[in-house]
Write an enzyme that holds these catalytic residues in place. Structure first.
Site, short mmCIF file in Angstrom:
data_model
loop_
_atom_site.label_atom_id
_atom_site.label_comp_id
_atom_site.label_asym_id
_atom_site.label_seq_id
_atom_site.Cartn_x
_atom_site.Cartn_y
_atom_site.Cartn_z
N THR A 119 0.82 -1.21 0.00
CA THR A 119 0.00 0.00 0.00
C THR A 119 0.85 1.26 0.00
OG1 THR A 119 -1.55 1.25 1.37
CG2 THR A 119 -0.10 -0.25 2.52
N ASP A 120 0.27 2.35 -0.48
CA ASP A 120 0.98 3.64 -0.43
C ASP A 120 1.10 4.16 1.01
OD1 ASP A 120 -1.70 4.30 -0.03
OD2 ASP A 120 -1.80 5.81 -1.61
N GLU A 121 0.33 3.56 1.94
CA GLU A 121 0.35 4.06 3.32
C GLU A 121 1.69 3.84 4.01
OE1 GLU A 121 -3.03 3.21 5.74
OE2 GLU A 121 -4.39 3.17 4.03
N TYR A 146 -1.67 -0.49 11.08
CA TYR A 146 -1.81 -1.21 9.82
C TYR A 146 -0.63 -0.92 8.90
CZ TYR A 146 -3.22 -1.74 4.91
OH TYR A 146 -3.23 -2.04 3.58
N LYS A 150 2.39 -3.31 7.20
CA LYS A 150 2.62 -3.46 5.75
C LYS A 150 4.05 -3.04 5.40
CE LYS A 150 0.17 -4.63 2.98
NZ LYS A 150 -0.18 -5.99 2.44
#
Ligand code: NAD
Ligand code: TDX
Length: 330
Positions: A119-121, A146, A150
């Site tokens: 993810t970009d997060e 989260y 990741k």
């Protein structure tokens, strides 16, 4: 070609399995999915050339047995919802970190190609007025439980490539929308609220920005990277879909013919990331990818139609999801 898809009963994984079986007649897919609250057999029902294995990606014996018999692993399985991670981070560490470690050990042992979905997060967030976007060189700076798990999983993949020569690529994608997305997530929650005659729920002021991409575009990019990407590289996937949450809700209200202010402001998310934005030029320029849904409003309309036509798929989990949110003041 034998493809093992972890998390194939979840939102993006199920769309990936459907697209793969439809577009690649040479493919046989095996899904490994633990069928948590987020997974649904119904999302992949009735498909041919598909084997479904219910199990945990952190189960080393099972994963070894499946990886040994496959040519390619595409790893979607994860705990994926930020609000849940704020209430109980433990399954996020277990599945996202230990699960990815378990898979890496199996692909290392059997010399199998891996594509890791992220993810970009992992890059943290950007300022609302910052002209910058995330690039593959942006330093990792995750801000939530989260995104920290990741980011950890991505770093494990990078280390296994460098230290053990594992044949892996990584992609970091922006916010997905489309069919089969759980009603806990922003867009399907608001669509199904509107279908039910309830008002959309906006966290805080609604000025946070997300960079939306249709799930089919995410998955076509994943195949592009598997086929044309360089081993060991990271590719950012995005379709230039930046919108504030308020803008998205107002688009939805317009599609349902309702007052643009017909929504509720509810409690904000703790540590709520302000803005995500993807620079996908490497994927476009080096690998020749482009999105099929460049217009967010078109993709959103198609998604509303899907939720209207597939109430039987989401209805069983709607009430419990709203009860959970009510307890959290969301
Ligand atoms: P999802 O929550 O809809 O689906 C996750 C799936 O993984 C479910 O079917 C669940 O049963 C399965 N799963 C969970 N724990 C498991 C375990 N221990 N073993 C086996 N299976 C398990 O998630 P999603 O939105 O489809 O996201 C898929 C992947 O894409 C995740 O890795 C996520 O981080 C990433 N991603 C999501 C988005 C997004 O906008 N949704 C954006 C970028 C990246
Ligand atoms: O009811 C809501 N109201 C609201 O305003 C919900 C559920 C969310 N929000 C806001 C929070 C975010 O700013 O909408 C935005 C999107 O929220 P989510 O759908 O929960 O997504 P997000 O937290 O941005 O993360 C998603 O994109 C990146 C996925 O869930 C992740 O798995 C992915 O990595």
């Amino acid at each position: 070609m034998r493809v093992l898809v972890t998390g194939g009963a979840g939102f993006i994984g199920a769309n990936f399995v459907r697209q793969t079986l439809q577009e690649r007649l040479e493919a046989h897919v095996t899904i490994l999915d633990a069928l948590t609250y987020a997974g649904s057999r119904a999302s992949v029902a009735g498909l041919e050339r598909l084997t479904f294995v219910e199990g945990d990606v952190a189960d080393a014996r099972l994963v070894n047995r499946l990886v040994e018999k496959t040519d390619l692993v595409v790893h979607f399985a994860a705990e994926s919802h930020n609000d849940n991670a704020l209430m109980d981070p433990s399954p996020f560490v277990q599945t996202n970190v230990i699960g990815t470690f378990t898979l890496l050990e199996a692909v290392r042992k059997h010399g199998v190609r891996l594509h890791h979905i992220s993810t970009d997060e992992v890059y943290g967030d950007l300022g609302l007025d910052d002209p910058a976007k995330f690039t593959p060189g942006t330093p990792y700076n995750p801000s939530s439980p989260y995104s920290a798990t990741k980011a950890s999983s991505d770093l494990l993949v990078r280390a296994w490539v460098r230290s053990f020569g594992v044949q892996a690529t990584i992609s970091n994608c922006s916010n997905n929308y489309g069919p089969y997305q759980h009603v806990e997530k922003f867009i399907p929650r608001q669509i199904t609220n509107l279908i039910d005659g309830a008002r959309p729920r906006v966290y805080g002021a609604g000025l946070n920005v997300r960079d939306w991409i249709h799930v089919e575009d995410h998955n076509s990019a994943v195949w592009t990277i598997i086929e044309r990407g360089q081993i060991g590289e990271t590719y950012l996937i995005g379709a230039d879909g930046e919108m504030t949450n308020l803008e998205v809700v107002r688009l939805l209200l317009a599609e349902f013919g309702q007052d643009p202010d017909g929504f509720e402001h509810v409690n904000d998310r703790a540590g709520h990331d302000l803005r995500y934005a993807i620079d996908s030029s490497r994927l476009r320029d080096e690998l020749g990818w482009s999105p099929r849904y460049p217009d967010f409003a078109d993709g959103l309309r198609a998604t509303i139609d899907w939720y209207r036509a597939n109430e039987a798929w989401w209805r069983p989990v709607k009430e419990a999801t709203e009860t959970k949110y009510a307890a959290w003041g969301h």
